[in-house]
Scaffold this motif. Structure first.
Motif, PDB file in Angstrom:
ATOM      1  N   LEU A  32       0.825  -1.218   0.000  1.00 43.03           N
ATOM      2  CA  LEU A  32       0.000   0.000   0.000  1.00 43.03           C
ATOM      3  C   LEU A  32       0.853   1.259   0.000  1.00 43.03           C
ATOM      4  O   LEU A  32       0.486   2.266  -0.615  1.00 43.03           O
ATOM      5  CB  LEU A  32      -0.927   0.018   1.216  1.00 43.03           C
ATOM      6  N   LYS A  33       1.990   1.214   0.679  1.00 38.07           N
ATOM      7  CA  LYS A  33       2.844   2.402   0.799  1.00 38.07           C
ATOM      8  C   LYS A  33       3.514   2.791  -0.523  1.00 38.07           C
ATOM      9  O   LYS A  33       4.014   3.897  -0.661  1.00 38.07           O
ATOM     10  CB  LYS A  33       3.866   2.200   1.909  1.00 38.07           C
ATOM     11  N   PHE A  35       1.883   3.207  -3.205  1.00 40.00           N
ATOM     12  CA  PHE A  35       0.876   3.965  -3.938  1.00 40.00           C
ATOM     13  C   PHE A  35       0.441   5.163  -3.099  1.00 40.00           C
ATOM     14  O   PHE A  35      -0.253   4.996  -2.092  1.00 40.00           O
ATOM     15  CB  PHE A  35      -0.320   3.069  -4.277  1.00 40.00           C
ATOM     16  N   ALA A  38      -2.707   5.573  -0.621  1.00 45.85           N
ATOM     17  CA  ALA A  38      -3.382   4.289  -0.412  1.00 45.85           C
ATOM     18  C   ALA A  38      -3.274   3.796   1.028  1.00 45.85           C
ATOM     19  O   ALA A  38      -4.164   3.105   1.514  1.00 45.85           O
ATOM     20  CB  ALA A  38      -2.835   3.227  -1.358  1.00 45.85           C
ATOM     21  N   SER A  39      -2.196   4.140   1.708  1.00 42.91           N
ATOM     22  CA  SER A  39      -1.992   3.668   3.072  1.00 42.91           C
ATOM     23  C   SER A  39      -2.487   4.706   4.077  1.00 42.91           C
ATOM     24  O   SER A  39      -2.069   5.863   4.031  1.00 42.91           O
ATOM     25  CB  SER A  39      -0.508   3.406   3.338  1.00 42.91           C
ATOM     26  N   GLU A  42       0.408   6.412   5.909  1.00 44.85           N
ATOM     27  CA  GLU A  42       1.439   7.082   5.113  1.00 44.85           C
ATOM     28  C   GLU A  42       1.972   8.357   5.772  1.00 44.85           C
ATOM     29  O   GLU A  42       3.183   8.520   5.959  1.00 44.85           O
ATOM     30  CB  GLU A  42       0.892   7.403   3.725  1.00 44.85           C
TER      31      GLU A  42
END
Length: 149
Positions: A32-33, A35, A38-39, A42
């Motif tokens: 996820l990180k 993108f 997305a996280s 982040e």
């Protein structure tokens, strides 16, 4: 080539559910990180790495480094290779996940030290992951000792 595939398949089949589940979580959260946006962790991750490195690593680089770290830990746990070494990397990562409680208490607590925010709960649940990592580390020591004798 076929022999290598068979060895890998045996190694994966010999893995236990604890290593697989932690590996899957590490892999998922790490991916996820890669993108942006997305996280949900982040921003917190970037701020934390920035604090830990005294702003020497830019947020865009830090999130990629963290994503790579988490994906490698996840993959190695899933594939069941270098178990003891990768668990040490996971322990170090887990230690760092608690630093926002000290660096950014306002985002982790509504009332220090008892009332967690959602971010604080996200961090606190890592106690369970650490316990699981200790279990895996202990198990890997036993298998390492028996494989040497």
């Amino acid at each position: 080539m076929k022999e290598r595939s068979i060895k890998l398949a045996r190694r994966i089949a010999g893995n236990n559910i604890l290593a697989i589940s932690i590996g899957a979580i590490y892999l998922w959260f790490g991916l996820l990180k890669f993108f942006p946006g997305a996280s949900p962790a982040e921003g917190l991750a970037q701020e934390t790495v920035s604090q830990l490195t005294f702003q020497l690593i830019s947020p865009s680089v830090s999130i990629l480094l963290l994503a790579t770290w988490e994906v490698v830990v996840g993959l190695f746990l899933l594939i069941n290779i270098f178990r003891r070494t990768i668990l040490l990397f996971a322990f170090l990562h887990m230690l760092c996940t608690f630093t926002p409680l000290f660096f950014f208490p306002e985002s982790a607590f509504t009332s220090v030290p008892f009332n967690f925010t959602l971010t604080g709960q996200y961090i606190a649940k890592n106690v369970v992951i650490i316990a699981a990592l200790f279990t895996l580390y202990k198990e890997s020591g036993k298998s390492y000792q028996t494989s040497r004798t």
